[in-house]
Scaffold this motif. Structure first.
Motif, mmCIF file in Angstrom:
data_model
loop_
_atom_site.group_PDB
_atom_site.id
_atom_site.type_symbol
_atom_site.label_atom_id
_atom_site.label_comp_id
_atom_site.label_asym_id
_atom_site.label_seq_id
_atom_site.Cartn_x
_atom_site.Cartn_y
_atom_site.Cartn_z
ATOM 1 N N ARG A 25 0.440 2.774 -1.761
ATOM 2 C CA ARG A 25 -0.996 2.808 -2.053
ATOM 3 C C ARG A 25 -1.621 1.420 -1.864
ATOM 4 O O ARG A 25 -2.684 1.280 -1.243
ATOM 5 N N LEU A 26 -0.966 0.392 -2.376
ATOM 6 C CA LEU A 26 -1.487 -0.971 -2.241
ATOM 7 C C LEU A 26 -1.436 -1.462 -0.792
ATOM 8 O O LEU A 26 -2.363 -2.132 -0.333
ATOM 9 N N ASN A 28 -1.723 0.390 1.824
ATOM 10 C CA ASN A 28 -2.828 1.076 2.498
ATOM 11 C C ASN A 28 -4.173 0.454 2.135
ATOM 12 O O ASN A 28 -5.077 0.389 2.973
ATOM 13 N N LYS A 29 -4.304 -0.018 0.908
ATOM 14 C CA LYS A 29 -5.533 -0.700 0.501
ATOM 15 C C LYS A 29 -5.710 -2.005 1.282
ATOM 16 O O LYS A 29 -6.820 -2.341 1.699
ATOM 17 N N GLU A 32 -6.805 -1.088 4.715
ATOM 18 C CA GLU A 32 -8.228 -0.730 4.680
ATOM 19 C C GLU A 32 -9.090 -1.982 4.627
ATOM 20 O O GLU A 32 -10.094 -2.098 5.333
ATOM 21 N N ALA A 33 -8.700 -2.936 3.793
ATOM 22 C CA ALA A 33 -9.462 -4.184 3.675
ATOM 23 C C ALA A 33 -9.466 -4.941 4.994
ATOM 24 O O ALA A 33 -10.495 -5.489 5.405
ATOM 25 N N TYR A 135 -12.479 -9.236 -0.519
ATOM 26 C CA TYR A 135 -11.859 -7.943 -0.808
ATOM 27 C C TYR A 135 -10.442 -7.892 -0.237
ATOM 28 O O TYR A 135 -9.507 -7.440 -0.910
ATOM 29 N N TYR A 136 -10.279 -8.389 0.983
ATOM 30 C CA TYR A 136 -8.959 -8.425 1.605
ATOM 31 C C TYR A 136 -8.001 -9.265 0.762
ATOM 32 O O TYR A 136 -6.888 -8.830 0.458
ATOM 33 N N SER A 139 -6.982 -7.514 -2.384
ATOM 34 C CA SER A 139 -6.029 -6.437 -2.087
ATOM 35 C C SER A 139 -4.646 -7.000 -1.788
ATOM 36 O O SER A 139 -3.631 -6.472 -2.254
ATOM 37 N N GLU A 142 -2.946 -8.153 -5.058
ATOM 38 C CA GLU A 142 -2.355 -7.035 -5.812
ATOM 39 C C GLU A 142 -1.055 -6.569 -5.166
ATOM 40 O O GLU A 142 -0.053 -6.353 -5.855
ATOM 41 N N TYR A 143 -1.106 -6.405 -3.865
ATOM 42 C CA TYR A 143 0.070 -5.935 -3.131
ATOM 43 C C TYR A 143 1.222 -6.937 -3.249
ATOM 44 O O TYR A 143 2.359 -6.559 -3.552
#
Length: 182
Positions: A25-26, A28-29, A32-33, A135-136, A139, A142-143
């Motif tokens: 999930r992370l 993929n986030k 996306e970013a 945002y990138y 993300s 977090e990842y």
């Protein structure tokens, strides 16, 4: 005793599934970013040639600045390595600043409606790019935390999840205090 072993194995399996799904999930986030940032960079990429043409019409002898921008624009897009590509995009921002400094020497250019409109669009685009970079980076943070914190790092390394690069300032000049002289 058998039930205890089965329960522990089931808990371990649930933990592994939770960690794996969380990492996917992370990741993929982060993708996306990066895609969001790419969209913003593509918009800027499309605006730069228009700006260059307007400036070239007024300041043809400032061709070195324009050539540097065109070269950096081409190399940033062509680079497949994510870290180098992010650095190249920072170089484009630096070159755009140089163009606006050149424009200060040409009062007719500063008053030109096409130039003003392009300058406004690029300024808005740079703000969008800054937000997408933020945002990138959030993300990626977090990842990377999930990939590097124990015991999650054990699962991450077992399944091949690797840390991703953050977007960072490309050179020390951008970190220095701006010297404003009036």
């Amino acid at each position: 005793m058998t039930y205890l072993i089965i329960a522990i194995a089931a808990l371990l399996l649930v933990f592994l599934l939770w960690v794996y799904n969380s990492l996917v999930r992370l990741r993929n986030k982060v993708k996306e970013a990066l895609a969001t940032m790419d969209v913003c960079l593509k918009k800027r990429f499309d605006l730069v040639p228009q700006l260059v043409e307007v400036v070239r019409g007024y300041a043809g002898h400032e061709s070195q600045v324009l050539q540097d921008l065109a070269r950096k624009r081409s190399s940033a897009v062509a680079d497949g390595d994510l870290a180098r590509r992010l650095g190249g995009e920072a170089n484009i921002s630096e070159e755009l600043k140089r163009i606006f400094v050149v424009a200060e020497d040409y009062p007719d250019l500063k008053a030109n409606q096409s130039f003003l409109k392009l300058q406004e669009q690029l300024s808005a685009m740079e703000d969008e790019i800054a937000l997408s970079r933020r945002y990138y980076n959030g993300s990626v943070r977090e990842y990377n935390n999930q990939c590097q914190l124990f015991p999650l790092s054990l699962v991450a390394s077992a399944f091949g999840f690797k840390a991703m690069p953050m977007f960072a300032v490309a050179n020390d000049r951008e970190r220095q205090t701006v010297d404003v002289k009036l």
